[in-house]
Design an enzyme around this catalytic site. Structure first.
Site, mmCIF file in Angstrom:
data_model
loop_
_atom_site.group_PDB
_atom_site.id
_atom_site.type_symbol
_atom_site.label_atom_id
_atom_site.label_comp_id
_atom_site.label_asym_id
_atom_site.label_seq_id
_atom_site.Cartn_x
_atom_site.Cartn_y
_atom_site.Cartn_z
ATOM 1 N N ASP A 110 -7.268 -5.194 1.248
ATOM 2 C CA ASP A 110 -8.266 -4.501 0.486
ATOM 3 C C ASP A 110 -9.580 -4.389 1.259
ATOM 4 O O ASP A 110 -10.132 -5.420 1.923
ATOM 5 C CB ASP A 110 -8.656 -4.994 -0.829
ATOM 6 C CG ASP A 110 -9.333 -4.142 -1.813
ATOM 7 O OD1 ASP A 110 -8.527 -3.026 -2.052
ATOM 8 O OD2 ASP A 110 -10.430 -4.354 -2.127
ATOM 9 N N THR A 151 0.873 -1.153 0.170
ATOM 10 C CA THR A 151 -0.204 -0.103 -0.048
ATOM 11 C C THR A 151 0.826 1.289 0.099
ATOM 12 O O THR A 151 2.115 1.224 0.509
ATOM 13 C CB THR A 151 -0.831 0.012 1.234
ATOM 14 O OG1 THR A 151 -2.008 1.059 1.255
ATOM 15 C CG2 THR A 151 -0.011 0.216 2.680
ATOM 16 N N HIS A 191 -1.460 5.862 6.584
ATOM 17 C CA HIS A 191 -2.375 5.064 7.798
ATOM 18 C C HIS A 191 -2.447 3.767 7.738
ATOM 19 O O HIS A 191 -2.514 3.092 8.803
ATOM 20 C CB HIS A 191 -3.569 5.733 7.334
ATOM 21 C CG HIS A 191 -3.745 7.365 7.566
ATOM 22 N ND1 HIS A 191 -3.716 8.200 8.732
ATOM 23 C CD2 HIS A 191 -3.985 8.244 6.616
ATOM 24 C CE1 HIS A 191 -3.851 9.423 8.398
ATOM 25 N NE2 HIS A 191 -4.022 9.283 6.892
ATOM 26 N N LYS A 192 -2.613 2.885 6.642
ATOM 27 C CA LYS A 192 -2.664 1.471 6.641
ATOM 28 C C LYS A 192 -1.383 0.981 7.192
ATOM 29 O O LYS A 192 -1.215 -0.018 7.788
ATOM 30 C CB LYS A 192 -2.999 0.835 5.377
ATOM 31 C CG LYS A 192 -4.388 0.940 5.104
ATOM 32 C CD LYS A 192 -4.767 0.007 3.626
ATOM 33 C CE LYS A 192 -6.116 0.304 3.313
ATOM 34 N NZ LYS A 192 -6.531 -0.576 2.237
ATOM 35 N N PHE A 238 -9.589 7.450 10.082
ATOM 36 C CA PHE A 238 -9.667 7.825 8.583
ATOM 37 C C PHE A 238 -10.762 7.323 7.984
ATOM 38 O O PHE A 238 -11.443 6.453 8.330
ATOM 39 C CB PHE A 238 -8.295 7.802 8.428
ATOM 40 C CG PHE A 238 -7.751 6.490 7.974
ATOM 41 C CD1 PHE A 238 -8.108 5.689 6.792
ATOM 42 C CD2 PHE A 238 -7.111 5.431 9.048
ATOM 43 C CE1 PHE A 238 -7.601 4.310 6.421
ATOM 44 C CE2 PHE A 238 -6.736 4.221 8.776
ATOM 45 C CZ PHE A 238 -6.766 3.732 7.593
#
Length: 197
Positions: free
Chosen positions: A67, A7, A11-12, A150
């Site tokens: 995902d 990614t 944030h992830k 988020f």
């Protein structure tokens, strides 16, 4: 040992680093800096595999990808795989949230049920592929609340909270969210796969 999270979303990366640190502190999760593949799958699992395959090829490391999205029951599961693009191709999180609130403005509270869904795919340099999923059920608030999150977190009220003291996911502490979220639930199913690395 290093594994790459496929990614470009910081944030992830931060969220997964926290989750991994609680269960596999010997694994170093690094972000992906390669080309972004076209996510043309029609399910969370297909898109997670597309991203993990691309990162494994590019880096030569074991790669995993998440995902995820929000699935609203009254919308037939939408935004679903289109959660990041709900208001257009710019990936504008604030616009996505506002559009969803607008679309649900006349929907009564009992029909505002939704769930966050996360599918994690693991692809090894040797070509092994696995997917697991996690679901976080809840409902959608009418207005946003909270700063600790988020995407759709400020309007998502997770199930299982005491009546009268319900909070959105964006009002949860980082620790609470890491232990209860859809990604945390998917990751629990993912731990046995990590042990094989």
């Amino acid at each position: 040992m290093r594994v790459v999270l496929a990614t470009h979303n910081p944030h992830k990366v931060a969220e997964f680093q926290q989750i991994v640190a609680m269960t596999r502190p010997d694994l170093e999760v690094v972000g992906y800096d390669g080309p972004e593949p076209v996510e043309d799958g029609v399910t969370f699992a297909e898109n997670a595999l597309i991203k993990a395959r691309a990162a494994a090829r590019y880096t030569g490391l074991a790669a995993f990808a998440d995902d995820s999205g929000i699935c609203v029951d009254v919308l037939g599961g939408a935004p679903g795989i289109f959660s990041a693009y709900w208001a257009g191709q710019k990936k504008d999180a604030a616009a996505n949230l506002e559009l969803l609130l607008d679309q649900l403005a006349d929907i009564a509270d009992p029909h505002r049920t939704a769930q966050f869904v996360s599918t994690i795919a693991l692809v090894t340099p040797g070509g092994e592929e696995h997917t697991v999923a996690g679901v976080w059920p809840g409902r959608l608030a009418r207005t946003r609340a909270g700063e600790n999150g988020f995407g759709y977190d400020p309007i998502f009220i997770p199930d299982g909270q005491p009546a009268g003291a319900e909070r959105t996911a964006a009002e949860f502490s980082g620790e609470e969210k890491q232990s209860q979220s859809h990604r945390a639930r998917a990751f629990q199913a993912f731990i046995p796969l990590l042990k094989t690395l």
